[in-house]
Design a protein around this motif. Structure first.
Motif, PDB file in Angstrom:
ATOM      1  N   LYS A   6      -2.859 -10.721  -0.466  1.00 49.13           N
ATOM      2  CA  LYS A   6      -2.456  -9.514  -0.991  1.00 49.13           C
ATOM      3  C   LYS A   6      -3.696  -9.561  -2.100  1.00 49.13           C
ATOM      4  CE  LYS A   6       1.001  -8.144  -4.128  1.00 49.13           C
ATOM      5  NZ  LYS A   6       1.971  -8.963  -4.732  1.00 49.13           N
ATOM      6  N   HIS A   7      -4.061 -10.400  -2.712  1.00 47.99           N
ATOM      7  CA  HIS A   7      -5.099 -10.154  -3.875  1.00 47.99           C
ATOM      8  C   HIS A   7      -6.724 -10.706  -3.499  1.00 47.99           C
ATOM      9  CE1 HIS A   7      -1.495 -10.490  -6.465  1.00 47.99           C
ATOM     10  NE2 HIS A   7      -1.833  -9.278  -6.266  1.00 47.99           N
ATOM     11  N   LEU A   9     -10.035  -8.976  -1.948  1.00 48.51           N
ATOM     12  CA  LEU A   9     -10.448  -7.573  -2.478  1.00 48.51           C
ATOM     13  C   LEU A   9     -11.684  -7.347  -1.724  1.00 48.51           C
ATOM     14  CD1 LEU A   9     -10.085  -5.037  -4.509  1.00 48.51           C
ATOM     15  CD2 LEU A   9     -11.950  -6.251  -5.625  1.00 48.51           C
ATOM     16  N   LEU A  12     -11.520  -0.680  -2.007  1.00 49.16           N
ATOM     17  CA  LEU A  12     -10.337  -0.286  -2.807  1.00 49.16           C
ATOM     18  C   LEU A  12      -9.477   0.649  -2.076  1.00 49.16           C
ATOM     19  CD1 LEU A  12     -12.831   0.051  -5.960  1.00 49.16           C
ATOM     20  CD2 LEU A  12     -10.591  -1.176  -5.624  1.00 49.16           C
ATOM     21  N   SER A  15      -5.625  -0.170  -2.323  1.00 48.05           N
ATOM     22  CA  SER A  15      -5.279  -0.343  -3.603  1.00 48.05           C
ATOM     23  C   SER A  15      -4.322   0.803  -4.137  1.00 48.05           C
ATOM     24  CB  SER A  15      -6.571  -0.765  -4.822  1.00 48.05           C
ATOM     25  OG  SER A  15      -7.212  -1.688  -4.332  1.00 48.05           O
ATOM     26  N   ASP A  16      -3.501   0.453  -5.199  1.00 46.28           N
ATOM     27  CA  ASP A  16      -2.957   1.523  -5.773  1.00 46.28           C
ATOM     28  C   ASP A  16      -2.834   1.463  -7.085  1.00 46.28           C
ATOM     29  OD1 ASP A  16      -0.669  -0.269  -6.928  1.00 46.28           O
ATOM     30  OD2 ASP A  16      -0.514  -0.870  -4.948  1.00 46.28           O
ATOM     31  N   SER A  19      -1.292  -1.416  -9.337  1.00 47.28           N
ATOM     32  CA  SER A  19      -1.909  -2.527  -9.370  1.00 47.28           C
ATOM     33  C   SER A  19      -3.119  -2.789 -10.202  1.00 47.28           C
ATOM     34  CB  SER A  19      -2.197  -3.295  -8.173  1.00 47.28           C
ATOM     35  OG  SER A  19      -3.250  -2.565  -7.334  1.00 47.28           O
ATOM     36  N   ILE A  20      -3.876  -1.449 -10.178  1.00 49.71           N
ATOM     37  CA  ILE A  20      -5.093  -1.408 -10.993  1.00 49.71           C
ATOM     38  C   ILE A  20      -4.788  -1.426 -12.528  1.00 49.71           C
ATOM     39  CG2 ILE A  20      -7.149   0.107 -11.715  1.00 49.71           C
ATOM     40  CD1 ILE A  20      -7.486   0.499  -8.528  1.00 49.71           C
TER      41      ILE A  20
END
Ligand code: CP
Length: 301
Positions: A6-7, A9, A12, A15-16, A19-20
């Motif tokens: 999940k982490h 990268l 992006l 991404s949501d 989480s940012i």
């Protein structure tokens, strides 16, 4: 994102906002007290830089020092088995077999990070991938905007210059959808991607009057065959004391670096009260520390 982690990268796109926001909040805590760090003593993180870098590589090295993580650094080919013909993929897989807690990779388009992420059993962070994207740069830019203007939402970001070759611009187009800011481009026709559907300003003056954030990009002279391709670029699109008189006094001036002074930005612009170029670099450490911490915590959850 194709990695099972999940982490990781890689971009992006998936991404949501929450989480940012969470990442920015961790970066705030790190920025407030840079001596407070959760130590991951005994861990290693592999920093594989197959392409040149100063800011990104050294900020990840700083993060490793602050987290008590040992960085396994590879800088270009020299002194590695790449010189003996080993492939990039084999290099990454062999380093991954040494079980670092995460892989951080800067590479060209000749490596497929998404394919690699499915082959390794650890989080993978894109530290600048060809023309695909540079997500940690876009995140630190957005963090700098939030720090100075309160929010990214509804900001108008003008990206000026070599957009067609820019992984930074590519990542901003992804991040803008999540954080609700508008991106417009400005530059010579040959620097604007043909498929871009958004707002394009024909003159720097119009763009600077419109935006709340003006970001100059490095003209990637190495990718333009003839010096003549640059023409009078600095006269038309260079950030100078004179051209920036069209920019609001409340606006920000950014540049991801490295800067070609006298081409896309004059050296004196660094002293402009609106310029946040070195703050971007400081923030790069906080954002990357938050990302590495998140990846390592997942790895050890
Ligand atoms: N902005 C950026 O990625 O700089 P480096 O190439 O020096 O890492």
């Amino acid at each position: 994102m194709s990695s099972r982690f999940k982490h990781s990268l890689l971009d992006l796109k998936t991404s949501d906002k929450s989480s940012i926001d969470q990442l920015f909040s961790v970066a705030d805590t790190i920025a407030k007290d840079q001596n407070v760090a959760i130590p991951f003593t005994g861990q290693t993180v592999a920093l594989l830089f197959f392409e040149a870098s100063t800011r990104t590589r050294m900020s990840f090295e700083t993060v490793c020092a602050r987290l008590g993580v040992y960085p396994l650094c590879l800088d270009g080919k020299s002194g590695t088995s790449l010189e003996k013909g080993e492939s990039l993929v084999d290099t990454v897989l062999n380093v991954a077999a040494m079980n670092p807690a995460a892989l951080v990779i800067r590479c060209g388009d000749n490596l497929d990070l998404k394919e690699l992420a499915n082959k390794v059993q650890i989080p993978l962070l894109n530290a600048g991938w060809g023309q695909q994207g540079h997500p940690t740069q876009a995140l630190l830019d957005a963090y700098t905007i939030r720090q100075n203007l309160g929010t990214c939402s509804k900001q108008k970001i003008l990206i000026v210059g070599d957009i067609v070759h820019s992984r930074v611009a590519a990542s901003h187009l992804e991040l803008a959808k999540i954080l609700d800011y508008e991106v417009a481009f400005c530059g010579p026709d040959s620097f604007i991607p043909a498929q871009f559907q958004g707002r394009v300003f024909g003159t720097l003056s119009e763009g600077l009057k419109w935006c709340t954030v003006a970001m100059a990009l490095r003209v990637q002279t190495e990718r333009h065959q003839a010096a003549s391709a640059l023409g009078d670029y600095s006269v038309q699109f260079g950030f100078t004391k004179k051209s920036l008189s069209d920019l609001s006094s409340q606006a920000l001036i950014l540049h991801p670096g490295p800067i070609n002074h006298g081409i896309e930005m004059d050296e004196e612009v660094l002293n402009d009260g609106r310029c946040r170029v070195l703050q971007q670099v400081s923030n790069g450490v906080f954002i990357r520390q938050a990302l590495i911490r998140r990846a390592l915590m997942e790895e050890h959850a």
